[in-house]
Design an enzyme around this catalytic site. Structure first.
Site, PDB file in Angstrom:
ATOM      1  N   CYS A  12       0.846  -1.195   0.000  1.00 18.55           N
ATOM      2  CA  CYS A  12       0.000   0.000   0.000  1.00 18.55           C
ATOM      3  C   CYS A  12       0.885   1.251   0.000  1.00 18.55           C
ATOM      4  O   CYS A  12       1.552   1.520  -0.984  1.00 18.55           O
ATOM      5  CB  CYS A  12      -0.961  -0.047   1.194  1.00 18.55           C
ATOM      6  SG  CYS A  12      -2.347   1.080   1.037  1.00 18.55           S
TER       7      CYS A  12
ATOM      8  N   HIS B 127      -3.454  -5.893   0.938  1.00 17.84           N
ATOM      9  CA  HIS B 127      -2.798  -6.084   2.233  1.00 17.84           C
ATOM     10  C   HIS B 127      -2.709  -7.559   2.624  1.00 17.84           C
ATOM     11  O   HIS B 127      -3.634  -8.072   3.265  1.00 17.84           O
ATOM     12  CB  HIS B 127      -3.577  -5.334   3.322  1.00 17.84           C
ATOM     13  CG  HIS B 127      -3.452  -3.849   3.251  1.00 17.84           C
ATOM     14  ND1 HIS B 127      -2.443  -3.161   3.880  1.00 17.84           N
ATOM     15  CD2 HIS B 127      -4.200  -2.919   2.622  1.00 17.84           C
ATOM     16  CE1 HIS B 127      -2.577  -1.858   3.649  1.00 17.84           C
ATOM     17  NE2 HIS B 127      -3.642  -1.687   2.885  1.00 17.84           N
TER      18      HIS B 127
ATOM     19  N   GLU C  98      -0.995  -8.746   4.979  1.00 16.44           N
ATOM     20  CA  GLU C  98      -0.909  -8.855   6.446  1.00 16.44           C
ATOM     21  C   GLU C  98      -2.295  -8.849   7.090  1.00 16.44           C
ATOM     22  O   GLU C  98      -2.454  -9.274   8.223  1.00 16.44           O
ATOM     23  CB  GLU C  98      -0.019  -7.739   7.020  1.00 16.44           C
ATOM     24  CG  GLU C  98      -0.667  -6.380   7.219  1.00 16.44           C
ATOM     25  CD  GLU C  98      -0.810  -5.556   5.942  1.00 16.44           C
ATOM     26  OE1 GLU C  98      -0.634  -6.106   4.832  1.00 16.44           O
ATOM     27  OE2 GLU C  98      -1.127  -4.344   6.053  1.00 16.44           O
TER      28      GLU C  98
END
Lengths: 757, 228
Positions: free
Chosen positions: B86, B203, B205
């Protein structure tokens, strides 16, 4: 950005600071400027034994405003239940309440309004509303982990309302996304009564170990008082009194503050780090009434005095008067009281985060706030006088409209020709249609805790390093409160609690934001008095103490008062987040049942408003039944018997079933034997204490037994499957069509593309 | 496996990345402050999402001058795996460690949603063990994720097999409606020529635990573990 407006003119200021001045020289203009009555002024002169000077008058004006002093609501708020086994910090003690969730952890949460600033400058008004409530949470030592927003706007056919809505949504998203706190829920409601006076209520939730709970105190003689963060400017001077004015639009735009979420993010991280150092005695944010309220409140909590040398306050502009410095509402500032001798440790932390800080004063052992500039004492006031704002109880008069709306007779309404048409109209209407076009502009997953995001009955977050989860919801149905203030407010509590129950969470505590019109209007004050009673009734019955909140009065535009709008923010606790439940239907063949009454009432329903153009009826709630219903649902979920659970609210059974079908992308076939019930009451009727559940067919006996145990009826109404929704022979909706209508309704209305048909 | 997560003022996915790497992936993970310059000794460097320096000027424009980026450049040329997620992707573009630029999303507004991704190449340390027939699901959350590069640059990216992820529909087709931000050719992630620097808007994560809605992000961490 810094307009020279909304503040005392210099001549007035000098006139007032002249100590030879007598009280009679205060003009009505000056009193209006600080939103104070002449009798309040005289009272202050009596308390001080002399006339207050300009700085002092401004400080009194801000702290005696409704926004800070709760002049009109304090006696009422005292009646709310605030105690409970889980309450660690109760309502009013600190910036927000703290609730024990087990494992040595606490949740801190609070809801607050930013209505008036948002009416004038919606983007910054909403953004700084979010920023302000976040500061209330990390001031407690908590890491903020979630935001929710309850929003109300006037009819979207009016371009001004569309602009307000879009800008408010933009401001909320901008601030939350940037600071990296997920926005995981809230409400968006349209009603004509909010025309020109939108409501923007923001709730923030934080989490922390019990041991880190921090008090906002200025204690310990000689301890330095440090101001951290943004420089001080003229923005927001008089924000606190501004919120207590009727028609704030007529005042200046310069009163609205401008937010800087980047700076807020640095404050969050640096303050949490500073707390770890152990060198912090107290932490207090600067909100309404700026330095005045934060210094006074912090000193008041410890019974100390405080001495401020405002020449040390860093400014972003020249020529600020002591009056402006004391009342500036420049955003993203924190007051830190340090342990004497350990300032350097804190300076090092703030410096590393690139934040500016100044020692601007010290704690004293008297009980006055003293403001010094140069060699001159600009103000000296005993703190207790500032914090004990006079309270007012206004004449209460039952509004005339109540008899008329409550005598509503459904027999005078004809049932709709096309139930299908009616259902689609409801599903596409802004209050019921999907809010995803709003939610998708909010970061809902940052923080990696989000288990159930926006769009369900309640949002669910996991609590890292434990098995637990928390569920959060905000609720309020102003139409019901308008029709019956006490019952409507109790229903808001019940629904917020029911929402968290539907995810499998036990409701444990609540926060409230009371948005009302002008308390000086006896019928409005009646609404406020009754609504507070209703909240108290429900919170006592459901065992969800109020941990804090906020009051916003004078919400009106021209002569029009807003509908009374108490908003409840509810905190629920899941002992095992893996046992959560959601609203979407899951498997073909699962059965559907209603806990509670199968059909609702037309009173106050969205159907009555949309299809019949009527706001009428007299809603009812049985709180003891509500409690049993919630206990039954919770037991069903924790026993692992349910595939889904969904609260029946606006739009009744049809909308409830449709939302579960859309979420699961699967149809239903309903079979209901409803003799002697109007079709519109059956399909669109509303009313509290109803939950639609689904489960495996073989679990029915256990489901029924648990419902029986709690003395709650469970009625099977159908089976899940197919790609259509068959409403017991009355009408049929195609899942695809339904999904499209529901998905597009709000976006179309917000873009202004909606036609008048 | 030793990883570090860079922290700039305004980073807000640093803690999420740390959590995913240390808890889900089992990496020994450390935070590295933006003023550090030496990044040697790590097997993975993560530049996390957020709004470094408040996105002032434009996303990543100031962060690329941070002292820590000297260390990032040095490690990039040494071949250390570096992932920018990002805002991290935006920073890598600004720093010139990846080609192209980022524009505002075509809808202008910030966009958060779960997207479906097609893995275009397994010839990177981040995707080496990913089964290309399986589509990945993970969230996006950005206002400036509209990747842009000239036709010439796109051709080079394609010729060098540098396009790593594309947004696609549930069938794996890259279509206009499956593109959430207007990104050219539906590009969601690219790598450098030497294949050790990956930038991606989605993302991973936030998709590293079942309770958060998916575990496809762990496929990247697994590939990295396997490669060492």
């Amino acid at each position: 950005m810094e307009l020279y407006c909304g503040i005392l003119y210099r001549e007035d200021y000098e006139l007032l600071t002249d100590s030879t001045n007598t009280e009679t020289s205060v003009t009505d203009d000056v009193l209006r400027e600080v939103s104070m009555t002449r009798s309040e002024y005289d009272h202050i002169a009596d308390l001080l034994g002399r006339a207050p000077n300009g700085v002092e008058l401004g400080m009194f004006g801000a702290l005696w405003s409704e926004h800070c002093g709760y002049q009109h609501s304090r006696p009422l708020l005292k009646t709310l239940p605030t105690e409970g086994d889980r309450i660690l910090i109760g309502a009013g003690e600190e910036n927000a309440g703290a609730v024990d969730i087990g494992d040595g952890l606490a949740v801190v949460f609070k809801i607050e309004s930013h209505n008036h600033p948002s009416a004038v400058e919606p983007f910054e008004g909403a953004a700084t509303g979010v920023g302000g409530i976040i500061r209330d949470i990390f001031t407690m030592g908590a890491r903020p982990i979630a935001l929710l927003d309850s929003l109300r706007f006037g009819d979207l056919s009016n371009p001004r309302n569309r602009y307000l809505a879009q800008a408010v949504i933009g401001g909320i998203g901008h601030y939350g996304n940037c600071v990296g706190i997920p926005t995981i829920g809230g409400e968006f409601v349209i009603d004509n009564s909010y025309d020109g006076n939108p409501l923007v209520n923001a709730m923030c939730v934080g989490i922390l170990p019990h041991s880190r709970i921090t008090r906002a105190v200025a204690s310990g003689k000689g301890n330095p008082v440090i101001l951290v963060g943004a420089d001080t400017g003229r923005d927001g001077v008089h924000g606190a009194t501004f919120a207590s004015l009727e028609n704030p639009q007529e005042s200046a735009r310069g009163v609205v503050q401008v937010g800087n979420p980047f700076l807020e993010k640095l404050l969050i991280e640096s303050c949490l780090e500073a707390l770890e150092s152990g060198a912090v005695v107290g932490l207090q944010d600067l909100g309404a009434a700026g330095l005045t309220s934060s210094a006074v409140e912090a000193a008041d909590r410890s019974g100390s005095g405080i001495r401020l040398n405002i020449d040390s306050v860093s400014r972003r502009t020249t020529g600020l008067t002591p009056y402006e410095i004391m009342l500036s509402e420049s955003q993203e500032r924190m007051l830190v009281v340090a342990e004497l001798g350990r300032e350097a440790e804190l300076f090092e932390i703030f410096d590393r985060w690139g934040l500016h800080c100044d020692i601007i004063g010290e704690v004293t052992d008297d009980t006055d706030i003293v403001v010094i500039s140069g060699q001159k004492e600009e103000a000296r006031i005993p703190i207790k006088h500032l914090t004990n704002a006079p309270t007012y109880e206004y004449p209460v008069s039952r509004p005339d409209y109540l008899d008329q709306v409550q005598s509503f007779d459904p027999c005078l309404i004809t049932e709709p020709n096309s139930l299908k048409q009616c259902a689609l109209e409801l599903l596409g209407s802004p209050n019921i249609a999907s809010k995803s076009c709003i939610y998708q502009t909010y970061d809902q997953t940052v923080g990696s805790n989000t288990v159930i995001p926006c769009g369900s009955d309640a949002a669910v977050l996991r609590v890292k390093d434990t098995r637990r989860g928390i569920a959060l919801s905000t609720d309020g149905n102003s139409r019901m409160v308008f029709l019956n203030p006490r019952i409507g407010a109790a229903m808001a509590v019940a629904e917020a609690a029911r929402n968290v129950v539907c995810t499998g969470a036990l409701p444990i505590a609540a926060t409230n934001c009371l948005n009302f019109g002008s308390p000086t209007v006896p019928s409005v004050y009646f609404q406020l008095v009754e609504a507070v009673k209703g909240i108290g009734d429900a919170c006592r019955e459901l065992n969800t103490p109020i941990t804090g909140g906020n009051v916003s009065l004078y919400n009106e535009s021209g002569d029009q008062q807003i509908q009374p709008t108490p908003i409840i923010g509810m905190l629920g606790l899941l002992d095992d987040v893996e046992k959560r439940c959601n609203l979407g239907f899951v498997d073909e063949g699962d059965r559907i049942a209603v806990l509670g009454s199968v059909h609702g009432k037309l009173d106050g329903s969205e159907y009555l408003k949309i299809a019949q153009g009527l706001t009428a009826g007299n809603p009812h709630i049985d709180l003891a039944f509500e409690r049993r219903l919630q206990s039954a649902c919770l037991e069903l979920i924790t026993e692992g018997l349910l595939s889904s659970a969904h609260d029946v609210s606006e739009g009744g059974l049809t909308v409830c079933i449709a939302e579960s079908a859309i979420a699961g992308q699967i149809g239903v076939e309903l079979n209901i034997n409803a003799i002697d019930v109007r079709t519109d009451e059956l399909w669109f009727g509303e009313g509290p204490s109803r939950i639609v559940i689904s489960y495996k067919p073989e679990q029915w006996n256990r489901v029924n037994a648990i419902a029986d145990k709690h003395e709650v009826s469970a009625t099977e109404i159908g089976t899940i499957g197919g790609k259509a929704l068959e409403f017991a022979g009355d009408f049929t909706l195609c899942l695809n069509e339904l999904t499209t209508v529901w998905n597009k309704g709000l976006g179309t209305a917000l873009s202004g593309a909606v036609s008048d048909d | 496996m030793k990883a570090c997560v860079l922290v700039f003022p305004g980073s807000n996915c640093d803690r999420d990345s740390y959590h995913a790497l240390s808890v889900s992936a089992g990496f020994k993970t450390q935070y590295v402050w933006h003023e550090e310059t030496n990044l040697s000794g790590y097997d993975l460097i993560v530049i996390p999402g957020g709004f470094s320096y408040g996105d002032h000027l434009r996303s990543g424009a100031i962060a690329r001058y941070a002292p820590v980026m000297k260390g990032v450049s040095a490690e990039a040329s040494k071949g250390t795996p570096i992932i920018g997620i990002c805002n991290g992707f935006q920073i890598l573009l600004e720093a010139g460690l990846l080609p192209g630029a980022m524009l505002r999303n075509t809808q202008v507004s910030f966009r958060h949603q779960w997207v479906t991704l097609r893995t275009e190449t397994t010839l990177t340390p981040f995707t080496s063990t990913i089964d290309q027939s399986c589509l990945l699901r993970m969230p996006i959350a950005h206002g400036e994720g509209n990747y842009f590069a000239t036709q010439n640059m796109i051709k080079q990216l394609q010729d060098n097999d540098q396009i790593v992820f594309r947004y696609c529909d549930s069938e794996g087709n890259v279509t206009a409606s499956s593109n959430p931000n207007g990104s050219v050719n539906g590009i969601a992630g690219i790598c450098n020529k030497t294949r050790n620097v990956l930038g991606m808007m989605p993302h991973p994560e936030r998709a590293s635990e079942l309770i958060l809605g998916g575990t496809d992000g762990t496929l990247l961490w697994n590939s990295l573990s396997r490669g060492l």
